[in-house]
Design a protein around this motif. Structure first.
Motif, mmCIF file in Angstrom:
data_model
loop_
_atom_site.group_PDB
_atom_site.id
_atom_site.type_symbol
_atom_site.label_atom_id
_atom_site.label_comp_id
_atom_site.label_asym_id
_atom_site.label_seq_id
_atom_site.Cartn_x
_atom_site.Cartn_y
_atom_site.Cartn_z
ATOM 1 N N VAL A 178 -10.740 4.876 -8.422
ATOM 2 C CA VAL A 178 -9.543 4.755 -8.115
ATOM 3 C C VAL A 178 -8.363 5.186 -9.133
ATOM 4 O O VAL A 178 -7.555 6.150 -9.020
ATOM 5 C CB VAL A 178 -9.008 3.416 -7.654
ATOM 6 C CG1 VAL A 178 -7.740 3.167 -7.736
ATOM 7 C CG2 VAL A 178 -10.054 2.928 -6.549
ATOM 8 N N SER B 110 0.798 -1.410 -0.006
ATOM 9 C CA SER B 110 0.055 0.021 -0.078
ATOM 10 C C SER B 110 0.696 1.259 -0.134
ATOM 11 O O SER B 110 0.234 2.294 -0.118
ATOM 12 C CB SER B 110 -0.909 -0.104 1.245
ATOM 13 O OG SER B 110 -0.022 0.150 2.407
ATOM 14 N N ARG C 25 -11.998 -0.421 -2.779
ATOM 15 C CA ARG C 25 -11.172 0.923 -3.292
ATOM 16 C C ARG C 25 -9.662 0.715 -2.879
ATOM 17 O O ARG C 25 -8.740 0.818 -3.659
ATOM 18 C CB ARG C 25 -11.667 2.007 -2.632
ATOM 19 C CG ARG C 25 -11.166 3.445 -3.297
ATOM 20 C CD ARG C 25 -11.719 4.563 -2.472
ATOM 21 N NE ARG C 25 -11.436 5.719 -2.932
ATOM 22 C CZ ARG C 25 -11.709 6.398 -3.897
ATOM 23 N NH1 ARG C 25 -13.064 6.101 -4.576
ATOM 24 N NH2 ARG C 25 -11.263 7.679 -4.477
ATOM 25 N N ASP D 125 -6.590 -0.118 -5.657
ATOM 26 C CA ASP D 125 -5.113 0.853 -5.353
ATOM 27 C C ASP D 125 -3.963 -0.204 -5.096
ATOM 28 O O ASP D 125 -2.861 -0.001 -5.842
ATOM 29 C CB ASP D 125 -5.379 2.033 -4.355
ATOM 30 C CG ASP D 125 -4.415 3.049 -4.628
ATOM 31 O OD1 ASP D 125 -4.487 3.729 -5.315
ATOM 32 O OD2 ASP D 125 -3.449 2.811 -3.669
ATOM 33 N N ASP E 84 -8.383 8.996 -9.136
ATOM 34 C CA ASP E 84 -7.692 9.627 -7.950
ATOM 35 C C ASP E 84 -6.049 9.688 -8.473
ATOM 36 O O ASP E 84 -5.471 10.454 -8.156
ATOM 37 C CB ASP E 84 -7.821 8.836 -6.579
ATOM 38 C CG ASP E 84 -9.220 8.972 -6.044
ATOM 39 O OD1 ASP E 84 -9.874 10.084 -6.532
ATOM 40 O OD2 ASP E 84 -9.579 8.308 -5.471
ATOM 41 N N ARG E 85 -5.638 8.323 -9.204
ATOM 42 C CA ARG E 85 -4.507 8.140 -9.493
ATOM 43 C C ARG E 85 -3.854 8.988 -10.970
ATOM 44 O O ARG E 85 -2.921 8.991 -11.297
ATOM 45 C CB ARG E 85 -3.928 6.845 -9.772
ATOM 46 C CG ARG E 85 -3.849 5.894 -8.555
ATOM 47 C CD ARG E 85 -3.531 4.629 -8.846
ATOM 48 N NE ARG E 85 -3.106 3.711 -7.474
ATOM 49 C CZ ARG E 85 -1.499 3.379 -7.509
ATOM 50 N NH1 ARG E 85 -0.811 3.663 -8.497
ATOM 51 N NH2 ARG E 85 -1.049 2.967 -6.367
ATOM 52 N N GLN F 46 -0.478 -0.738 -7.150
ATOM 53 C CA GLN F 46 0.636 -0.407 -6.315
ATOM 54 C C GLN F 46 1.715 -1.771 -6.591
ATOM 55 O O GLN F 46 2.699 -1.616 -6.762
ATOM 56 C CB GLN F 46 0.489 -0.226 -4.905
ATOM 57 C CG GLN F 46 1.474 -0.037 -4.301
ATOM 58 C CD GLN F 46 2.236 1.027 -4.256
ATOM 59 O OE1 GLN F 46 1.604 2.243 -4.558
ATOM 60 N NE2 GLN F 46 3.437 1.303 -3.628
#
Length: 292
Positions: free
Chosen positions: A153, A51, A111, A115, A156-157, A119
């Motif tokens: 997601v 994370s 969510r 992510d 957001d990225r 990652q």
């Protein structure tokens, strides 16, 4: 309570609702240095890999209500389960996505783990493909809700990509039979044939849609699809006959027995021991029936 206090309380509740299997830095809820267990240290290290630096506030938000819960997440979910060597982190995130999407009421956790999937190296296409893959097992509503979570997601990225679309023009039943035999062998055809006297169209839909449309899509490998399937069927529960078929299929497409068991163990933090214990009983039967 002051306005500031109310804001802090609301923020804490929102973090708790996020429920993400947390992030990556030691905070005040960590065990004292003299008491820190090797499991906690190991769990935090794995959590960093999964994370990045996200989620430390979630652990902190538990300090006034359930500090041990945060410790259990780190020690058990990450220090015990995620740290096991049987699957790599990308494989574990596919199992996780399948398990969370199948349950249908886990958007905050989904969510976090979408992510995390990005990652650890899964592509946006692979993530979306895993969500499409659950449709034959869990239905459109859960998949649609999960895809909306993935969209957030990606936004957001700052991720933009051109989603692929299926273009194979062959007859859907023909390509479905081919894929069904590849994944399930003759047993898959026997299941379809067993429906002929009561619901022949259901058998046709299994071939055309589940295998001709969904399984035939090339953007996940067959072993990846079976990891998603195992996660979804195990977490959903009450699917022993279907799980039996798909555990056998997992072995057929190249997953080892150890990887199958590892995928089942991985579901424990997300769906609990009873469903996984039931699934392991199914796996034992499958292993006993198959050679090797």
């Amino acid at each position: 309570m002051t306005k500031s206090d109310r804001g802090t309380a609301v923020n804490r509740r929102s973090l708790l609702a996020a429920g993400a299997l947390i992030s990556a830095v030691e905070v005040s809820t960590a065990p004292a240095a003299s008491a820190a267990s090797s499991r906690y240290v190991r769990g935090m290290a794995v959590l960093r890999r999964v994370s990045g630096d996200r989620g430390a506030e979630v652990i902190e938000s538990l300090s006034d209500v359930a500090p041990d819960l945060g410790r259990y997440v780190v020690e058990f979910a990450y220090g015990d389960v995620y740290a096991r060597p049987g699957l790599d982190l990308r494989q574990r995130q596919l199992v996780t996505i399948g398990a969370l999407a199948a349950q249908g009421d886990t958007a905050p956790q989904l969510r976090f783990h979408i992510d995390a999937a990005l990652q650890v190296g899964l592509s946006p296409v692979e993530v979306v493909e895993a969500l499409i893959h659950i449709v034959p097992f869990m239905g459109f509503p859960r998949a649609l809700n999960a895809v909306n979570v993935a969209r957030d997601v990606f936004a957001d990225r700052g991720i933009t990509f051109k989603p692929p679309a299926q273009t194979d023009g062959r007859d859907r039943y023909e390509r479905g039979v081919q894929k069904l035999v590849e994944v399930d062998g003759q047993h898959g055809l026997d299941v379809v044939e067993s429906l002929r006297d009561i619901a022949p169209d259901l058998g046709r839909y299994v071939v055309e849609f589940a295998f001709g449309d969904v399984y035939h899509r090339p953007w996940l490998t067959a072993p990846q699809r079976q990891l998603v399937t195992i996660g979804a069927l195990t977490a959903f529960g009450d699917t022993a006959p279907q799980l039996r078929v798909h555990l056998g299929a997992a072995l057929r497409v190249g997953l080892s027995r150890d990887q199958v068991v590892e995928a089942l163990i991985h579901v424990v933090p997300y769906a609990g021991f009873p469903r996984v214990l039931n699934a392991v009983t199914v796996a034992r039967d499958v292993f006993e029936e198959l050679p090797g």
